[in-house]
Design an enzyme around this catalytic site. Structure first.
Site, PDB file in Angstrom:
ATOM      1  N   GLY A 295       0.811  -1.215   0.000  1.00  0.00           N
ATOM      2  CA  GLY A 295       0.000   0.000   0.000  1.00  0.00           C
ATOM      3  C   GLY A 295       0.843   1.265   0.000  1.00  0.00           C
ATOM      4  O   GLY A 295       1.922   1.339  -0.613  1.00  0.00           O
ATOM      5  N   SER A 296       0.382   2.259   0.731  1.00  0.00           N
ATOM      6  CA  SER A 296       0.998   3.594   0.680  1.00  0.00           C
ATOM      7  C   SER A 296       2.402   3.656   1.258  1.00  0.00           C
ATOM      8  O   SER A 296       3.077   4.690   1.128  1.00  0.00           O
ATOM      9  CB  SER A 296       0.104   4.597   1.415  1.00  0.00           C
ATOM     10  OG  SER A 296      -1.140   4.734   0.745  1.00  0.00           O
ATOM     11  N   THR A 297       2.867   2.593   1.895  1.00  0.00           N
ATOM     12  CA  THR A 297       4.250   2.604   2.391  1.00  0.00           C
ATOM     13  C   THR A 297       5.250   2.641   1.243  1.00  0.00           C
ATOM     14  O   THR A 297       6.445   2.859   1.464  1.00  0.00           O
ATOM     15  CB  THR A 297       4.531   1.367   3.271  1.00  0.00           C
ATOM     16  OG1 THR A 297       4.238   0.177   2.535  1.00  0.00           O
ATOM     17  CG2 THR A 297       3.679   1.405   4.537  1.00  0.00           C
ATOM     18  N   MET A 298       4.774   2.459  -0.016  1.00  0.00           N
ATOM     19  CA  MET A 298       5.649   2.551  -1.182  1.00  0.00           C
ATOM     20  C   MET A 298       5.788   3.973  -1.688  1.00  0.00           C
ATOM     21  O   MET A 298       6.682   4.279  -2.503  1.00  0.00           O
ATOM     22  CB  MET A 298       5.117   1.662  -2.311  1.00  0.00           C
ATOM     23  CG  MET A 298       5.253   0.173  -2.082  1.00  0.00           C
ATOM     24  SD  MET A 298       6.984  -0.376  -2.026  1.00  0.00           S
ATOM     25  CE  MET A 298       7.241  -0.486  -0.249  1.00  0.00           C
ATOM     26  N   LYS A 299       4.923   4.873  -1.265  1.00  0.00           N
ATOM     27  CA  LYS A 299       4.961   6.234  -1.788  1.00  0.00           C
ATOM     28  C   LYS A 299       6.287   6.956  -1.533  1.00  0.00           C
ATOM     29  O   LYS A 299       6.762   7.717  -2.396  1.00  0.00           O
ATOM     30  CB  LYS A 299       3.789   7.030  -1.222  1.00  0.00           C
ATOM     31  CG  LYS A 299       2.447   6.558  -1.774  1.00  0.00           C
ATOM     32  CD  LYS A 299       1.267   7.233  -1.113  1.00  0.00           C
ATOM     33  CE  LYS A 299      -0.056   6.687  -1.658  1.00  0.00           C
ATOM     34  NZ  LYS A 299      -1.236   7.230  -0.964  1.00  0.00           N
TER      35      LYS A 299
END
Length: 572
Positions: A295-299
């Protein structure tokens, strides 16, 4: 006439005496001859037969090596026990009723099984294995012919379920079955020895004749795990899984500067010391074996790739209006219309539209290369049994839609351990290779992912996520500046992404002024109204990190804002 009769009687008596004397002399000769035969001609045969009946070659089991934490605290040890067995051809099975209560066995059932073994012609039958030495001594003191005891070892895990997934377990024969016990079975296993002894009818050793081979104990294994931190992470993870009625959870803590694994926990767990109610599903080490869409931990990685391209800076403005963007047939949305955001704002507000636009500008080749250097989609390096291999689509597999979804953590998969390892690249721009053994620390140089300047900028951005305007404000730690990124990913079902099943994630670093620790918390399928990473996983990060930093005596770096402290320092 009388004289002749007397002479005849005396002659007969002398003859009888001589006959008896001769018979005794012959018998004595025969006995003497037999003794000579026994001590000369037949002596080797008789000696061999005697040894077969009294001399035994006894296996001396080797002690399995200990597993200890980084401070030498025992995590797995071998304790001496006794294995009780019978020779069904020698024992009176009715006598087993005398020892059955001591062994907590059903006497009638034990007798029935031994009788069956006797009818089958067997000469060996286990009564009970791994019996405590004190109880075994009481049993053997009953002096039951045909009942014997052998020395053995049983594996014991002092931390029980807290370290069960990492250590694994051994079977009743002392062979590794899961975890590190399996991965390093040959290293931990010793080499059994043997000795020759004389035993009596009851199996008691009367005399030791000699040692054929000396038992060699196994090698000890020292882990990078800190048992204190392991306890903290386990306790907090278990609490959140129970309070949110989640399916499972995992947490990984790394040393930010070296990549050493300090804590590795999963839920649900099991007690390796008591396997009566063991469920196979609870044995899964989810921290290394489960794959999740992060999820958003890749942003932060997408933003870092943009800065590294040289075309962007933290102050570059990206227009996210009107809060959604259409890519092919898919509408990618933010929670609301954030309007114009700089790169820091994209991370703070967790804008899907913002990172999608960055990814479209960078292109699949640049994105793939950057993510690959960060360790995403690569095989694990621990050599742990069942360690998952992450997946990352190749550039030619990424169309515009796939490229956009990858930028915010969909369409790729990582294990919790791999996610934690990738976050070490934000400490100084160099990704540290994880290590679970003290002997492996520092063997592999770190891999450069980004410049130190970019890493510093990303750290500052991550700090805003935990601030008042960020999505991870509940991850804040009193006295310390921490940073991280929340993530909430829909789970994949049979028909695609499920609307009501989520994975809550928080990946963070502390303190961001001089990173010491990286911690990733994942909670699978939390139930109830709270399911976002900032609501479920972030508080766990805060509680674990606060205790870990104080335990490691890390100096607080957050500015003091308490009014009473300012007054104590004098009037302004």
């Amino acid at each position: 006439m009388a004289l002749e009769e007397n002479e005849l009687k005396e002659g007969i008596q002398r003859w009888r005496f001589a006959l008896v004397l001769g018979a005794f002399a012959l018998l004595l000769f025969v006995v003497a001859a037999r003794l000579v035969m026994l001590h000369t001609v037949e002596q080797p045969f008789l000696f061999e037969q005697g040894e077969k009946r009294t001399v035994r070659s006894e296996v001396q089991p080797a002690t399995r090596g200990m597993i200890v934490d980084r401070h030498g605290e025992p995590l797995a040890v071998s304790t001496p026990v006794t294995t009780l067995w019978v020779n069904p051809q020698q024992i009176d099975s009715s006598e087993l009723s005398l020892v059955a209560p001591l062994l907590e066995l059903n006497g009638a059932e034990l007798k029935r099984r031994v009788d069956r073994a006797q009818r089958q012609g067997r000469s060996f039958y286990y009564v009970k294995r791994q019996v405590e030495p004190e109880i075994a001594t009481q049993v053997l003191n009953k002096k039951i012919a045909g009942l014997y005891g052998d020395t053995d070892f049983r594996r014991y895990y002092p931390a029980a379920e807290v370290t069960s997934h990492t250590l694994g377990l051994v079977n009743i024969d002392g062979k590794g079955q899961e975890g590190l016990e399996l991965a390093f079975d040959d290293y931990l296993s010793g080499k059994a020895g043997s000795r020759q002894v004389v035993k009596d009818l009851y199996g008691n050793v009367i005399k030791q004749l000699g040692v054929k081979a000396v038992a060699e104990p196994g090698n000890d294994l020292q882990l990078t795990i800190d048992l204190r931190l392991q306890y903290i992470a386990y306790r907090e993870l278990k609490a959140v899984v129970q309070s949110h009625h989640a399916t499972a959870g995992s947490a990984v803590m790394l040393d930010a500067k070296t990549g050493e694994v300090l804590a590795l926990v999963s839920q649900p767990s099991y007690n390796p010391n008591n396997r009566a109610d063991l469920k196979p599903g609870n044995m899964r080490n989810r921290a290394v074996a489960d794959l999740v869409e992060p999820g958003s931990t890749m942003k932060p990685f997408t933003v870092a790739a943009a800065i590294e391209s040289g075309r962007y800076s933290p102050d570059t403005i990206v227009d996210t209006s009107p809060g959604w963007i259409r890519v092919k047939r898919k509408a990618i949305r933010d929670h609301r219309n954030y309007g114009e955001l700089d790169l820091t704002g994209i991370i703070t507000k967790s804008s899907n539209v913002g990172v999608s636009k960055l990814a479209q500008d960078l292109g699949p080749d640049s994105m793939w290369q950057f993510f690959d250097h960060a360790g995403l989609g690569r095989p694990g390096t621990l050599g742990f049994p069942g360690e998952a291999v992450g997946s990352m689509p190749y550039p030619e597999q990424m169309d515009d839609l796939r490229l956009s979804t990858v930028s915010y953590g969909y369409g790729l998969s990582v294990s919790p351990l791999q996610l934690a390892e990738s976050y070490t690249s934000f400490t100084d721009g160099c990704r540290e290779h994880v290590s679970l053994l003290m002997s492996q620390v520092g063997q592999q140089p770190c891999e450069r992912v980004m410049s130190e300047k970019t890493a510093r900028q990303i750290l500052d951005m991550l700090g805003t996520v935990v601030g008042p305007k960020g999505t991870g404000k509940r991850a804040a730690v009193d006295g310390y500046l921490v940073g991280g990124k929340t993530g909430t990913a829909h789970k994949v079902g049979r028909g695609g992404y499920e609307d009501s099943e989520y994975t809550a994630v928080f990946a963070g670093i502390a303190p961001i002024s001089d990173p010491e620790l990286v911690l990733v918390v994942i909670v699978d399928e939390p139930q109830g109204k709270e399911y976002y990473g900032g609501e479920v996983a972030a508080p766990v990060f805060a509680r674990v990190m606060e205790q870990a930093l104080r335990l490691r005596q890390v100096i607080p770096d957050a500015p003091v804002e308490n009014e009473w402290l300012q007054v104590a320092g004098g009037a302004r």
